[in-house]
Design a protein around this motif. Sequence first.
Motif, PDB file in Angstrom:
ATOM      1  N   ILE A 190       0.626  -1.419   0.349  1.00  0.00           N
ATOM      2  CA  ILE A 190      -0.381  -0.452  -0.005  1.00  0.00           C
ATOM      3  C   ILE A 190       1.056   1.267   0.133  1.00  0.00           C
ATOM      4  O   ILE A 190       0.458   2.449  -0.712  1.00  0.00           O
ATOM      5  CB  ILE A 190      -0.560  -0.184   1.307  1.00  0.00           C
ATOM      6  N   GLU A 191       2.121   1.298   0.889  1.00  0.00           N
ATOM      7  CA  GLU A 191       2.824   2.701   0.457  1.00  0.00           C
ATOM      8  C   GLU A 191       3.233   2.609  -0.696  1.00  0.00           C
ATOM      9  O   GLU A 191       3.814   3.787  -0.246  1.00  0.00           O
ATOM     10  CB  GLU A 191       3.923   2.479   1.712  1.00  0.00           C
TER      11      GLU A 191
ATOM     12  N   GLY B  59       2.088   1.933  -3.163  1.00  0.00           N
ATOM     13  CA  GLY B  59       0.895   2.274  -4.078  1.00  0.00           C
ATOM     14  C   GLY B  59       0.189   1.729  -4.686  1.00  0.00           C
ATOM     15  O   GLY B  59      -0.626   1.306  -5.625  1.00  0.00           O
TER      16      GLY B  59
ATOM     17  N   ARG C  54      -2.854  -0.854  -5.439  1.00  0.00           N
ATOM     18  CA  ARG C  54      -4.723  -0.994  -6.006  1.00  0.00           C
ATOM     19  C   ARG C  54      -4.225  -2.278  -5.366  1.00  0.00           C
ATOM     20  O   ARG C  54      -4.244  -3.179  -4.858  1.00  0.00           O
ATOM     21  CB  ARG C  54      -4.252  -1.128  -7.815  1.00  0.00           C
TER      22      ARG C  54
ATOM     23  N   TYR D  81      -6.141  -0.145   3.686  1.00  0.00           N
ATOM     24  CA  TYR D  81      -5.365   0.521   3.379  1.00  0.00           C
ATOM     25  C   TYR D  81      -5.909   2.516   3.254  1.00  0.00           C
ATOM     26  O   TYR D  81      -4.789   2.938   3.235  1.00  0.00           O
ATOM     27  CB  TYR D  81      -6.252   1.119   1.966  1.00  0.00           C
ATOM     28  N   LYS D  82      -6.927   2.359   4.170  1.00  0.00           N
ATOM     29  CA  LYS D  82      -7.844   3.539   4.378  1.00  0.00           C
ATOM     30  C   LYS D  82      -7.062   4.637   6.328  1.00  0.00           C
ATOM     31  O   LYS D  82      -6.652   5.499   6.302  1.00  0.00           O
ATOM     32  CB  LYS D  82      -8.962   3.362   4.898  1.00  0.00           C
ATOM     33  N   GLU D  83      -6.013   3.483   6.487  1.00  0.00           N
ATOM     34  CA  GLU D  83      -5.078   3.623   7.893  1.00  0.00           C
ATOM     35  C   GLU D  83      -4.101   4.209   7.229  1.00  0.00           C
ATOM     36  O   GLU D  83      -3.036   4.864   7.783  1.00  0.00           O
ATOM     37  CB  GLU D  83      -5.006   2.619   8.662  1.00  0.00           C
ATOM     38  N   VAL D  84      -2.986   3.519   5.932  1.00  0.00           N
ATOM     39  CA  VAL D  84      -1.872   4.146   5.601  1.00  0.00           C
ATOM     40  C   VAL D  84      -1.583   4.525   4.760  1.00  0.00           C
ATOM     41  O   VAL D  84      -1.027   6.163   5.071  1.00  0.00           O
ATOM     42  CB  VAL D  84      -1.184   2.326   5.114  1.00  0.00           C
ATOM     43  N   ARG D  85      -3.041   4.733   4.251  1.00  0.00           N
ATOM     44  CA  ARG D  85      -3.066   6.073   3.097  1.00  0.00           C
ATOM     45  C   ARG D  85      -3.657   7.158   3.502  1.00  0.00           C
ATOM     46  O   ARG D  85      -3.938   8.700   2.776  1.00  0.00           O
ATOM     47  CB  ARG D  85      -3.345   5.935   1.822  1.00  0.00           C
ATOM     48  N   GLY D  86      -4.898   6.786   4.473  1.00  0.00           N
ATOM     49  CA  GLY D  86      -5.550   8.735   4.868  1.00  0.00           C
ATOM     50  C   GLY D  86      -6.803   8.551   3.750  1.00  0.00           C
ATOM     51  O   GLY D  86      -7.450   9.055   3.553  1.00  0.00           O
TER      52      GLY D  86
ATOM     53  N   PRO E  87      -9.437   3.554  -1.488  1.00  0.00           N
ATOM     54  CA  PRO E  87      -8.988   2.782  -2.297  1.00  0.00           C
ATOM     55  C   PRO E  87      -9.679   3.468  -3.826  1.00  0.00           C
ATOM     56  O   PRO E  87     -10.708   3.135  -3.280  1.00  0.00           O
ATOM     57  CB  PRO E  87      -8.561   0.697  -2.204  1.00  0.00           C
TER      58      PRO E  87
END
Length: 204
Positions: free
Chosen positions: A20-21, A23, A25, A44-49, A52
């Motif tokens: 996820i970090e 990039g 999908r 995904y939400k926790e890592v990328r804010g 997806p």
Amino acid sequence: MADKSLVTEMHQVQMAIELIELGARLQVLETETDLSRARLIKLYKEVRGMSPPKGMLPFSTDWFITWLPNIHSSLFYNIYQRLIEDHDCERMGAFVRAFRLYLEQLSLESAEPVLGLTRAWTLVRFFESDLLELCECTSCQASFVVHAHTPAQSFVCGICQPPSRAGKTRKRREAAAHAPARQADQLTITALVELEEAADRRSA
């Protein structure tokens, strides 16, 4: 995951976070881990804010054959193959390390990445499905990504024989004012050798 050990689950979570970090999908994560879709979306939400992105993954092999994407794809896949064949790395471990080495090399060359992680993953899948293969350039003897069953006896790579309009788009003319001239020429066979040497050092 009920039948999986806690260590295995932790390993899969860590791999998902790393992808996820870089990039990845959601479809990549679902394919390469045993984690539930709901768990992956939460990660995904926790890592990328953010949630997806939606949409289909790249599905055409043709993109990897066009001039600049082909150079980048070839650099990435050569180092991935080297890690798999010469250093006995497992598939996804080699994939992540190869992609990081690709990004590091571009940073050293002050060049912009063309190959995103999802594209790189799709490239590997195309090789595994025998849709793409490596072919040795008859001029420089380096290996480049080509369609499967491409005649090898007459193949010349895009570095040795670039198309007439290579690097002449407006975007590249504007970028030339802020970057070394002929940026694409920096991604030469020398860069591939440096990538392979970096893999050797990391595996030592």
